[in-house]
Design an enzyme around this catalytic site. Structure first.
Site, PDB file in Angstrom:
ATOM      1  N   ASP A 138      46.619  -9.371 -14.563  1.00 59.68           N
ATOM      2  CA  ASP A 138      47.139  -8.676 -15.745  1.00 59.68           C
ATOM      3  C   ASP A 138      48.240  -7.696 -15.377  1.00 59.68           C
ATOM      4  OD1 ASP A 138      45.148 -10.090 -16.903  1.00 59.68           O
ATOM      5  OD2 ASP A 138      43.888  -8.378 -17.425  1.00 59.68           O
TER       6      ASP A 138
ATOM      7  N   TYR B  27      31.412 -10.472 -17.505  1.00 63.69           N
ATOM      8  CA  TYR B  27      32.539 -10.575 -16.557  1.00 63.69           C
ATOM      9  C   TYR B  27      32.055 -10.188 -15.156  1.00 63.69           C
ATOM     10  CZ  TYR B  27      37.052  -9.612 -14.360  1.00 63.69           C
ATOM     11  OH  TYR B  27      38.121  -9.620 -13.498  1.00 63.69           O
TER      12      TYR B  27
END
Length: 382
Positions: A173, A223
């Site tokens: 990201d 996650y």
């Protein structure tokens, strides 16, 4: 980049602090393919987009620092020698975390004021957090002449997320947001943190995002669970990350792992391979193959890695019924957020309308459609 966002933060900064700020735009990102492969040392295929965060930043002589989130109408004052994480979920942790990680590198940051505003849809999985972190580190580097490279800056942003936000994210990201190139996607090797840009000619097709506007509460814990499952399989294989594993290697230890973890590791190994095949397809202008790989990615995320949800699966099924959509998949961490769709330009509007209507009928909830363009990464705005 949105000129209006820049205008808004500059005007608010001048009004609040009565001084001319440095202006930065930091984009959100999409990921064409390569999901949950980044923390496994694999390949990902992200691109910066034309939605992001605009920040105005300047030194402060008030003896403290101030950060203002314009969208949230929220202000926080803080002292640089007394930084500690705020409660979980607080936006200021992204700012505090970046400052703390810069200080951990023995770089000296003085007091500063920052105002930021974004147009990345919340919960869309387009990394508004990375855009914010990058805008802060980029602005502070400029303001205090810290001499940080872009690679050092993204590692600071990543560490901020690990240590102040509590999400053990990979590097994708921050990398895509910082290094993005207009009209290009970046094939990023997460082991070496080096990328190769691929200019994409979508010809008579385009990318379209459909946001489910849901975020199921599993996402953060799931996650971290997925990450530790991958690490445990790598440990049994005596390798650093699943990047180094083949399907044959995994088959050899099938009796040492749970069926669930076997499937998760298999997904990662296959997704790393799909991502490399996608690069070849783009190089050869073969959008049909690219679309098929994108569909295969969703199938793995849904059935092997199990990070999809009913709403995402429904939208991908809608895409599969329409011959004008070459590929669709969930994008991001999962359990909500967006699907990314590769669709014929002439049919995009009608598909958006029909999919939205079907979604509303099924879930009694509105989804949102975004058309995006691939853009440059974090930069100063003159």
């Amino acid at each position: 980049m949105s000129a209006q966002l820049i205008k808004d933060v500059k005007a608010k900064f001048l009004k609040t602090f009565n001084t001319e700020p440095i202006l930065i735009f930091s984009p959100g990102r999409i990921n064409i393919i390569g999901e949950h492969t980044d923390y496994n040392g694999g390949f990902v295929f992200p691109a910066a987009v034309d939605k992001g965060i605009a920040a105005a930043i300047q030194k402060s002589d008030s003896g403290s620092s101030t950060a203002i989130a314009l969208d949230l109408d929220s202000t926080i004052k803080f002292e640089l020698d007394k930084l500690k994480p705020s409660k979980e979920g607080s936006w200021e942790n992204y700012v505090f975390g970046v400052v703390a990680e810069i200080q951990n590198r023995n770089k000296v940051v003085g007091d500063f004021n920052i105002i930021f505003k974004g147009n990345i849809p919340g919960g869309a999985g387009m990394s508004s957090s990375a855009a914010l972190e990058n805008s802060v580190v980029f602005g502070l580097n400029e303001l205090f002449d810290l001499g940080l490279t872009k690679t050092e800056m993204i590692l600071i942003s990543q560490k901020a997320e690990h240590n102040y936000v509590g999400v053990k994210c990979g590097i994708m990201d921050q990398y895509a947001s910082m290094f993005g190139i207009k009209n290009n996607a970046l094939l990023l090797d997460c082991r070496t943190i080096e990328s190769k840009p691929y200019e994409i000619d979508f010809k008579d097709h385009q990318l379209m995002l459909i946001n489910t506007n849901v975020k199921h509460s599993l996402s953060d814990s799931a996650y971290n669970d997925r990450r530790s499952a991958c690490e445990s399989v790598a440990k049994i294989l005596n390798i650093e990350t699943l990047r180094e594993a083949s399907e044959e290697d995994l088959e050899a230890i099938i009796d040492q792992v749970t069926p669930e973890n076997y499937q998760k590791a298999l997904y990662v190994i296959q997704e790393i391979e799909r991502t490399q095949k996608a690069a070849i397809a783009i190089e050869e202008n073969d959008l049909v193959t690219l679309g098929a790989l994108i569909y295969a990615s969703h199938n793995g995320l849904q059935n092997q890695y199990k990070v999809s949800c009913e709403e995402l699966d429904f939208l991908v099924d809608q895409a599969k019924k329409n011959k004008n959509v070459l590929g669709a998949r969930m994008m991001g961490g999962g359990f909500g957020g967006c699907t990314i769709n590769l669709i014929a330009k002439t049919e995009a509007k009608s598909f958006a309308e029909s999919a939205s209507k079907a979604f509303k009928n099924k879930f009694d909830n509105e989804c949102s459609v975004y058309f995006i363009e691939l853009s440059d990464g974090t930069h100063l705005v003159k």
